[in-house]
Design a protein around this motif. Structure first.
Motif, PDB file in Angstrom:
ATOM      1  N   GLY A   1       0.802  -1.209   0.000  1.00  0.00           N
ATOM      2  CA  GLY A   1       0.000   0.000   0.000  1.00  0.00           C
ATOM      3  C   GLY A   1       0.831   1.252   0.000  1.00  0.00           C
ATOM      4  N   ARG A   2       0.162   2.363   0.017  1.00  0.00           N
ATOM      5  CA  ARG A   2       0.856   3.630  -0.017  1.00  0.00           C
ATOM      6  C   ARG A   2       0.374   4.443   1.165  1.00  0.00           C
ATOM      7  NH1 ARG A   2       0.222   6.960  -5.376  1.00  0.00           N
ATOM      8  NH2 ARG A   2      -1.771   5.974  -5.045  1.00  0.00           N
ATOM      9  N   THR A   3       1.275   5.165   1.795  1.00  0.00           N
ATOM     10  CA  THR A   3       0.866   5.947   2.951  1.00  0.00           C
ATOM     11  C   THR A   3       0.041   7.134   2.490  1.00  0.00           C
ATOM     12  OG1 THR A   3       2.824   7.290   2.815  1.00  0.00           O
ATOM     13  CG2 THR A   3       2.942   5.340   4.205  1.00  0.00           C
ATOM     14  N   GLU A   4      -0.717   7.660   3.389  1.00  0.00           N
ATOM     15  CA  GLU A   4      -1.557   8.805   3.057  1.00  0.00           C
ATOM     16  C   GLU A   4      -0.685   9.997   2.680  1.00  0.00           C
ATOM     17  OE1 GLU A   4      -4.784  11.729   5.004  1.00  0.00           O
ATOM     18  OE2 GLU A   4      -4.176  10.003   6.192  1.00  0.00           O
ATOM     19  N   ALA A   5       0.421  10.131   3.416  1.00  0.00           N
ATOM     20  CA  ALA A   5       1.311  11.260   3.133  1.00  0.00           C
ATOM     21  C   ALA A   5       1.870  11.143   1.719  1.00  0.00           C
ATOM     22  CB  ALA A   5       2.448  11.293   4.147  1.00  0.00           C
ATOM     23  N   GLY A   6       2.228   9.909   1.350  1.00  0.00           N
ATOM     24  CA  GLY A   6       2.747   9.697   0.004  1.00  0.00           C
ATOM     25  C   GLY A   6       1.715  10.055  -1.040  1.00  0.00           C
ATOM     26  N   ALA A   7       0.482   9.639  -0.791  1.00  0.00           N
ATOM     27  CA  ALA A   7      -0.582   9.929  -1.746  1.00  0.00           C
ATOM     28  C   ALA A   7      -0.790  11.429  -1.876  1.00  0.00           C
ATOM     29  CB  ALA A   7      -1.876   9.258  -1.301  1.00  0.00           C
ATOM     30  N   ARG A   8      -0.694  12.126  -0.750  1.00  0.00           N
ATOM     31  CA  ARG A   8      -0.907  13.567  -0.784  1.00  0.00           C
ATOM     32  C   ARG A   8       0.219  14.245  -1.551  1.00  0.00           C
ATOM     33  NH1 ARG A   8      -1.848  14.651   4.559  1.00  0.00           N
ATOM     34  NH2 ARG A   8       0.221  15.452   4.944  1.00  0.00           N
ATOM     35  N   ALA A   9       1.444  13.797  -1.259  1.00  0.00           N
ATOM     36  CA  ALA A   9       2.581  14.395  -1.948  1.00  0.00           C
ATOM     37  C   ALA A   9       2.425  14.203  -3.447  1.00  0.00           C
ATOM     38  CB  ALA A   9       3.884  13.747  -1.464  1.00  0.00           C
ATOM     39  N   GLU A  10       1.932  13.029  -3.813  1.00  0.00           N
ATOM     40  CA  GLU A  10       1.742  12.755  -5.230  1.00  0.00           C
ATOM     41  C   GLU A  10       0.689  13.697  -5.827  1.00  0.00           C
ATOM     42  OE1 GLU A  10       1.338   8.483  -7.150  1.00  0.00           O
ATOM     43  OE2 GLU A  10       3.158   9.049  -6.095  1.00  0.00           O
ATOM     44  N   ALA A  11      -0.381  13.896  -5.091  1.00  0.00           N
ATOM     45  CA  ALA A  11      -1.437  14.787  -5.574  1.00  0.00           C
ATOM     46  C   ALA A  11      -0.901  16.205  -5.754  1.00  0.00           C
ATOM     47  CB  ALA A  11      -2.610  14.773  -4.598  1.00  0.00           C
ATOM     48  N   GLU A  12      -0.043  16.618  -4.828  1.00  0.00           N
ATOM     49  CA  GLU A  12       0.547  17.956  -4.936  1.00  0.00           C
ATOM     50  C   GLU A  12       1.387  18.061  -6.196  1.00  0.00           C
ATOM     51  OE1 GLU A  12       2.902  18.857  -1.524  1.00  0.00           O
ATOM     52  OE2 GLU A  12       1.149  18.789  -0.202  1.00  0.00           O
ATOM     53  N   ARG A  13       2.172  16.988  -6.422  1.00  0.00           N
ATOM     54  CA  ARG A  13       3.062  17.026  -7.570  1.00  0.00           C
ATOM     55  C   ARG A  13       2.291  17.113  -8.873  1.00  0.00           C
ATOM     56  NH1 ARG A  13       6.712  13.894  -4.790  1.00  0.00           N
ATOM     57  NH2 ARG A  13       5.753  11.917  -5.310  1.00  0.00           N
TER      58      ARG A  13
ATOM     59  N   ILE B   1       5.874  22.934   4.358  1.00  0.00           N
ATOM     60  CA  ILE B   1       6.831  22.164   5.149  1.00  0.00           C
ATOM     61  C   ILE B   1       7.323  20.907   4.442  1.00  0.00           C
ATOM     62  CG2 ILE B   1       7.150  21.050   7.383  1.00  0.00           C
ATOM     63  CD1 ILE B   1       4.663  22.553   8.303  1.00  0.00           C
ATOM     64  N   ARG B   2       8.616  20.697   4.453  1.00  0.00           N
ATOM     65  CA  ARG B   2       9.156  19.469   3.871  1.00  0.00           C
ATOM     66  C   ARG B   2       9.987  18.739   4.910  1.00  0.00           C
ATOM     67  NH1 ARG B   2      10.512  21.664  -2.183  1.00  0.00           N
ATOM     68  NH2 ARG B   2       8.367  22.223  -2.577  1.00  0.00           N
ATOM     69  N   LEU B   3       9.345  17.794   5.574  1.00  0.00           N
ATOM     70  CA  LEU B   3      10.047  16.994   6.566  1.00  0.00           C
ATOM     71  C   LEU B   3      10.274  15.606   6.010  1.00  0.00           C
ATOM     72  CD1 LEU B   3       8.069  17.990   9.753  1.00  0.00           C
ATOM     73  CD2 LEU B   3      10.425  18.547   9.222  1.00  0.00           C
ATOM     74  N   PHE B   4      11.167  14.852   6.652  1.00  0.00           N
ATOM     75  CA  PHE B   4      11.312  13.456   6.299  1.00  0.00           C
ATOM     76  C   PHE B   4      10.288  12.694   7.126  1.00  0.00           C
ATOM     77  CE2 PHE B   4      15.677  15.309   6.083  1.00  0.00           C
ATOM     78  CZ  PHE B   4      15.625  15.539   4.713  1.00  0.00           C
ATOM     79  N   GLY B   5       9.095  12.526   6.549  1.00  0.00           N
ATOM     80  CA  GLY B   5       7.955  12.047   7.316  1.00  0.00           C
ATOM     81  C   GLY B   5       8.123  10.653   7.887  1.00  0.00           C
ATOM     82  N   ASN B   6       8.943   9.824   7.228  1.00  0.00           N
ATOM     83  CA  ASN B   6       9.091   8.438   7.697  1.00  0.00           C
ATOM     84  C   ASN B   6      10.200   8.293   8.726  1.00  0.00           C
ATOM     85  OD1 ASN B   6       7.056   7.586   5.951  1.00  0.00           O
ATOM     86  ND2 ASN B   6       8.521   7.508   4.256  1.00  0.00           N
TER      87      ASN B   6
ATOM     88  N   ASP C   1      11.092  10.369  19.539  1.00  0.00           N
ATOM     89  CA  ASP C   1      11.067   9.100  18.810  1.00  0.00           C
ATOM     90  C   ASP C   1       9.785   8.878  18.018  1.00  0.00           C
ATOM     91  OD1 ASP C   1      13.647   8.337  19.529  1.00  0.00           O
ATOM     92  OD2 ASP C   1      12.927   7.785  21.533  1.00  0.00           O
ATOM     93  N   LEU C   2       8.979   9.926  17.914  1.00  0.00           N
ATOM     94  CA  LEU C   2       7.786   9.818  17.070  1.00  0.00           C
ATOM     95  C   LEU C   2       8.172  10.019  15.611  1.00  0.00           C
ATOM     96  CD1 LEU C   2       4.895  11.851  18.737  1.00  0.00           C
ATOM     97  CD2 LEU C   2       5.079   9.392  18.397  1.00  0.00           C
ATOM     98  N   GLN C   3       7.378   9.428  14.718  1.00  0.00           N
ATOM     99  CA  GLN C   3       7.603   9.718  13.306  1.00  0.00           C
ATOM    100  C   GLN C   3       7.162  11.157  13.018  1.00  0.00           C
ATOM    101  OE1 GLN C   3       6.090   7.178  10.293  1.00  0.00           O
ATOM    102  NE2 GLN C   3       7.875   5.882  10.506  1.00  0.00           N
ATOM    103  N   ALA C   4       7.915  11.820  12.160  1.00  0.00           N
ATOM    104  CA  ALA C   4       7.606  13.219  11.878  1.00  0.00           C
ATOM    105  C   ALA C   4       6.201  13.382  11.306  1.00  0.00           C
ATOM    106  CB  ALA C   4       8.642  13.801  10.926  1.00  0.00           C
TER     107      ALA C   4
END
Lengths: 250, 300, 296, 255
Positions: free
Chosen positions: B286-298, D85-90, D140-143
């Motif tokens: 699957g794909r994370t929600e954040a990834g999906a959002r980033a893709e939509a932005e792009r 904002i551009r963080l390294f979310g993972n 230690d939380l994910q961003a």
């Protein structure tokens, strides 16, 4: 008079961020509305929902009485809604002429995919060349848009918009990055060629353009409409001034 | 029937572990560069042939052969990275993909010139007994595959979480623009990721070649296709997905081979790939929600 | 003309179909690694039609084209929403699926006392129309040339009408295309059908020239070559892919100097061209310059 | 300290930045303002190296940055945050900081040793930075799991982790409420008190006027004013550029 465009309760969220929070807005036929607001206030998101790029999470968009919320961009475009883009969306590998012609394909018959009669071709060419000539771009018709100046690119985008024969036009920052002289030029072009007979919404940060074109202004802030009314009244509204310039008198 | 299924599944898991390693290599490159390296399999092939040659000429033991495979794969990968990736502009992802295909032609032809025969021998793990777990048999090579794959994945996970290189790699996969301004040397991390992927692929290739005992130049195509399928089933750019995809592919293949024959196995594999793409474009992981959002932005 | 020259020219002609097929999809913004599948469909379809069903040649060829176009559209329909890498892998998956299917595809009927038809991995022998009709290699070469011209004419028609413009718009910016009221899905499926039909056309011609086809001929390599032809020849005009074929088969394969090193040289050439000109030698800018020069 | 000399950037026929010269002094908070599309973001991108200028150069303490790659500029002491904002979310909060922690002195450290160690001993203390940004409890939380405000703080902390001499803040108040903006102002001052020079790009006038020492105003890619907040506020051109509607502009429009 029945509204040309009636937006009610339009809401769109992205993850945890609410870009549009129940926006209501209506537009009379032939009316020009200036849409202003700070960065990130949801102006472009509103356009993206209106043009079908985003589906709304809630709310209705009535175009001449039909609810077009959630329609595919293609269907919305065919219903007569055309938009420009804040950072220009031109087809860089095609000529200026082909860029304009892009707006006319959707109305064509299947046969025309393979064959246009000489007469039809000539008719189309002369119509689109007239449009290019309106903007003084006819000499560059067969060049790529890469060599144009910013104002010329904007003009090309406006020409493409007109080629689609829209009823509702959405202009997203048509004067972004332009000098005052250029801004004045583009607002004259819009006033002369885009406004007559069409309903228009303009997003813009450059007040000269807004005040020159729009008698009515709506203000968005954090996805909420905070003001809507006659241009002068809205611009003098202390709430609006604060959202734009901070509370100090400036 | 049920026993067959279990036996096939055990065999499939072992082979699938090797597929998973191939997919892991693909995924590392794709995750960091957002581009597909089609020449991944052929670089492994060069390594395997280097190992086979060393073995044939000097009949050396397993360890030098293994090192030769690794070196061959890594050196070839460096060549591919320079010519098909570093040299092509960042926004021309498809040009890189096509270019790596062209390099594949080169590599395959080169091997065909140097080794004109169709098949070559490869040293195997001799003298290890078959392992019996109740009624189920496990080939010793397969046990090696399973253990190696598990160890490698664990090491990779640890490294990605705890070494500076691992973190930099992840930042690049996550937010390349932010990685740049955080001081990450993007070109170097990308290059080293390529080499790391080739090394993992080389290990997988070595294990597979040692289990089969013979190799052909087709192994390049084979490794690329298997790695691709496993990666796509698991979801592009997900490490966990790559491993899952590999295991799924291995198990499905082993059972299809048993019940449907070789041609049936092939068809099943490709049908699985096509369906995975169409029905599950984001893959099993699957794909994370954040990834999906980033893709939509792009997109706009 | 000696028979070697004729066979080289025939190969150039036949590969051009495959190259144009891949090129059409490149124009529409999709990379396909699997056009050889439609070439194979055309070859098997047309071969079965003339050899097993004893159809006239033209009708058999037509069947190959329809088969290529139809299956092309059918595959594109679910794969349509995939783009870039995903689409490329999906095409590869379908092509290899088809090839492994052909490996077990048996359809042998008795015709005039002989068993004929596809026999799985053993291939499909005796597609003998050209032999029975007494068509010499030179005559067949002219036939291939004529058919290729008809494909070029079709592309010219599309360029004259709106078809080519639609393909290019969708290829360059599908979002903008949709906002101009264009149905991106329909254009993409149409492009896939067209590309499948062109490949099927070439496949039908190939089967009747070779008289023997087998699944192994339709592996990944010819498909990748087809793609590379368009990429080095250029995406500006239909002559781009043909130029690519000429460079590869016309120059590299036929010249003694490169014998045995063809793939090494060609692969390097493709990689080099992609670095210097990502859209090939005859790209859109070159085309525009050429047209401006002609108009002058 | 940080100087821009006759910086210009052309995109096709478009002049996004047009002959801009600026000098930012050590230890000050410098504001860069201007309407949308006036070239502010392009200027930041020219300083951090995302774009190469068409003409002109960027220097830091006399070192010419113009030809340097982005990561080299970072190690020279230029850091930035992003408007969106551009963080390294993972990655975890602490890992986000570790990655950025490569101050100049670390460059010399042995390549492998540097890469196989996640937390470096050089550069600012991660724990101290976490406390400074009030993110210590979330280390230690994910961003991805942070709130919007925490993400903004983390992004600034990440920029500080690279041990910068100059910090470029690109619209740090975008999407923030008035109260948040107040806290942000204090935070920016605290950053300056750590010895970091701040270049602030912002739309929210109240924030800019309240905390900056000096301001430059860009419009259509050119610098139209520079001076103290009070001076800039009084400037006719600035008012025209922002508010429009003055007679001068109405004339222009109808000319």
């Amino acid at each position: 008079m029945a509204a040309a465009l009636e937006i009610s309760g339009l809401t769109r969220r992205f993850g945890g961020v609410t870009a549009l929070a129940g926006v209501d807005l209506s537009l009379l036929p032939g009316e020009v509305l200036g849409l202003i607001g700070p960065n990130g206030s949801g102006k472009t998101s509103l356009f993206n929902v209106l043009s079908g790029h985003y589906a709304p999470d809630a709310g209705a968009v009535r175009l001449d009485g039909r609810d077009i919320a959630g329609w595919a961009p293609r269907r919305i475009a065919r219903a007569g809604v055309t938009r420009s883009f804040q950072n220009l969306r031109l087809l860089k590998r095609l000529s200026l002429y082909e860029n304009l012609r892009a707006a006319t394909h959707s109305a064509a018959s299947g046969r025309e995919l393979f064959w246009q009669s000489r007469a039809a071709k000539r008719r189309e060419r002369s119509q689109l060349m007239d449009l290019l000539a309106l903007f003084g771009l006819e000499d560059k018709a067969d060049d790529a848009p890469g060599a144009l100046t910013l104002v010329e690119m904007r003009q090309l985008e406006i020409a493409r918009l007109l080629a689609a024969r829209p009823r509702l036009v959405l202009l997203d920052e048509p004067a972004a990055g332009m000098t005052p002289a250029e801004t004045a030029r583009i607002s004259r072009i819009i006033a002369e060629h885009v406004l007559p007979g069409r309903s228009v919404i303009v997003i813009e940060h450059k007040m000269p353009l807004i005040t020159a074109l729009c008698r009515r202004i709506a203000v968005l802030q954090a996805g909420v409409k905070i003001a809507d009314g006659p241009a002068r009244a809205v611009l003098d509204d202390p709430l609006v001034r604060q959202s734009y310039f901070g509370s100090r008198p400036c | 029937m049920l026993l067959d299924l279990v036996q096939n599944t055990v065999d499939g898991l072992a082979v699938g572990a090797a597929y998973g390693l191939l997919a892991l290599g693909f995924t590392l490159i794709f995750g960091v560069m957002r581009r597909l390296n089609i020449a991944f399999g052929p670089s492994i092939m060069i390594g395997i042939f280097a190992g086979a040659w060393l073995h044939a000429e000097w009949s050396v033991g397993m360890v030098p052969v293994f090192l030769a495979v690794l070196a061959g794969a890594v050196i070839t990968a460096a060549y591919v990275e320079r010519i098909s990736f570093a040299a092509i502009r960042g926004d021309a992802a498809l040009a890189s993909m096509a270019s790596s295909f062209a390099i594949w032609m080169q590599l395959e032809e080169a091997v065909a010139r140097v080794f004109p025969g169709r098949t070559y021998g490869f040293p195997t793990f001799d003298g290890m007994p078959m392992i019996e777990i109740g009624p189920v048999l496990l080939r010793p090579e397969y046990l090696v595959m399973l253990v190696t794959a598990a160890a490698l994945v664990a090491a990779l996970q640890w490294g990605l979480a705890h070494t500076r290189f691992g973190l930099e790699l992840r930042t690049l996969a996550d937010r390349p623009e932010a990685a740049r301004v955080s001081g990450v040397n993007v070109a170097r991390v990308a290059f080293l990721t390529f080499l790391l992927a080739a090394a993992i692929g080389g290990i997988a290739g070595f294990l597979i070649a040692a289990a089969d005992g013979q190799i052909t130049p087709k192994i390049g195509l084979w490794a690329t296709i298997k790695g691709l399928i496993a990666m796509v089933i698991g979801g592009l750019g997900s490490l966990r997905g790559a491993l899952i995809g590999g295991l799924v592919l291995g198990v499905v293949e082993a059972n299809a081979q048993w019940f449907l024959g070789a041609a049936g196995r092939e068809m099943t594999t490709y049908a699985l790939l096509f369906l995975a793409l169409v029905l599950l474009p984001a893959g099993l992981a699957g794909r994370t929600e954040a990834g999906a959002r980033a893709e939509a932005e792009r997109r706009l | 003309m000696d028979s070697y020259t004729i066979s080289v020219l025939s190969n150039i002609g036949l590969f051009s179909f495959l190259a144009i097929s891949a090129w059409i999809l490149l124009i529409a913004g999709e990379i396909s690694f699997g056009q050889q599948a439609y070439f194979a469909l055309g070859a098997y379809g047309a071969g079965i039609a003339t050899a097993v069903w004893q159809w006239p040649f033209a009708l058999g060829l037509g069947f190959g084209i329809v088969l290529g176009a139809g299956i092309g559209a059918l595959v594109a329909w679910p794969a349509m929403r995939l783009t870039g890498v995903h689409f490329a892998i999906a095409t590869l998956a379908f092509a290899e699926f088809l090839r492994s299917g052909l490996n077990i595809f048996r359809y042998r009927r008795e015709v005039g006392g002989y068993l004929t038809g596809p026999d799985g991995a053993n291939g499909f022998r005796d597609i003998r129309w050209a032999y029975e009709a007494g068509v010499e290699p030179l005559g067949y070469l002219i036939l291939i040339g004529g058919c290729l011209l008809s494909v070029i004419a079709l592309v010219a028609c599309l360029a004259r009408g709106r078809g080519m413009a639609l393909l290019r718009i969708v290829g360059e910016d599908p979002i903008l295309a949709a906002m101009q009221g264009i149905s991106v899905a329909r254009v993409r499926i149409g492009a896939a059908a067209l590309a499948g039909g062109v490949a099927g056309f070439g496949g039908g011609l190939y089967a009747h020239m070779a008289t023997y086809v087998e699944p192994a001929q339709f592996g990944v390599m010819p498909g990748v070559h087809a793609l590379a032809y368009g990429l080095i020849g250029g995406l500006g005009t239909v002559f781009g892919p043909i130029l690519g074929v000429l460079v590869d088969i016309g120059a590299l394969e036929s010249l003694r100097v490169f014998s045995g090193y063809r793939m090494i040289v060609f692969g390097g050439l493709v990689a080099l061209v992609l670095i210097v000109r990502p859209r090939g030698l005859l790209d859109e800018a070159a085309l525009r310059r050429g047209l401006a020069w002609l108009r002058r | 300290m940080l100087t821009l000399e006759n910086l210009s950037k052309l995109f096709g026929g478009v002049r996004a930045v047009d002959d801009v010269s600026l000098t930012i002094r050590e230890g000050e908070i410098f504001g860069l303002i201007g309407p949308n599309g006036s070239g502010k973001s392009t200027t930041i991108n020219l300083i951090t190296g995302l774009y190469t200028p068409t003409t002109g150069k960027v220097t830091l303490d006399g070192h010419d940055l113009t030809a340097m790659a982005q990561h080299e500029r970072t190690s020279m002491g230029v850091a930035r945050t992003f408007q969106n904002i551009r963080l390294f979310g993972n990655l975890t909060v602490a890992q986000n900081l570790w990655v950025a922690q490569n101050g100049h002195e670390q460059r010399r450290a042995h390549f492998l040793a540097r890469w196989f160690k996640a937390g470096g001993e050089h550069g600012p203390d991660i724990e101290e930075l976490l406390r400074f940004s009030q993110l210590h409890s979330k280390r230690d939380l994910q961003a991805n799991a942070l709130s919007f405000g925490e993400m903004r703080r983390l992004e600034m902390a990440r920029a500080l982790a690279s041990n910068p001499r100059v910090l470029l803040l690109d619209e740090p108040a975008a999407g923030a409420s008035q109260e948040d903006a107040q806290l942000l102002a204090e935070r920016i001052r605290a950053v300056r008190d750590r010895g970091v020079t701040v270049l602030l790009i912002e739309h929210m006038m109240e924030l800019v006027m309240g905390i900056t020492d000096r301001i430059a105003v860009l419009n259509f890619g050119r610098k139209i004013a520079e001076g103290s907040p009070a001076e800039v506020q009084m400037n006719e051109d600035v008012r025209a550029a922002y508010l429009g509607g003055s007679h001068k502009n109405e004339e222009l429009v109808h000319a």
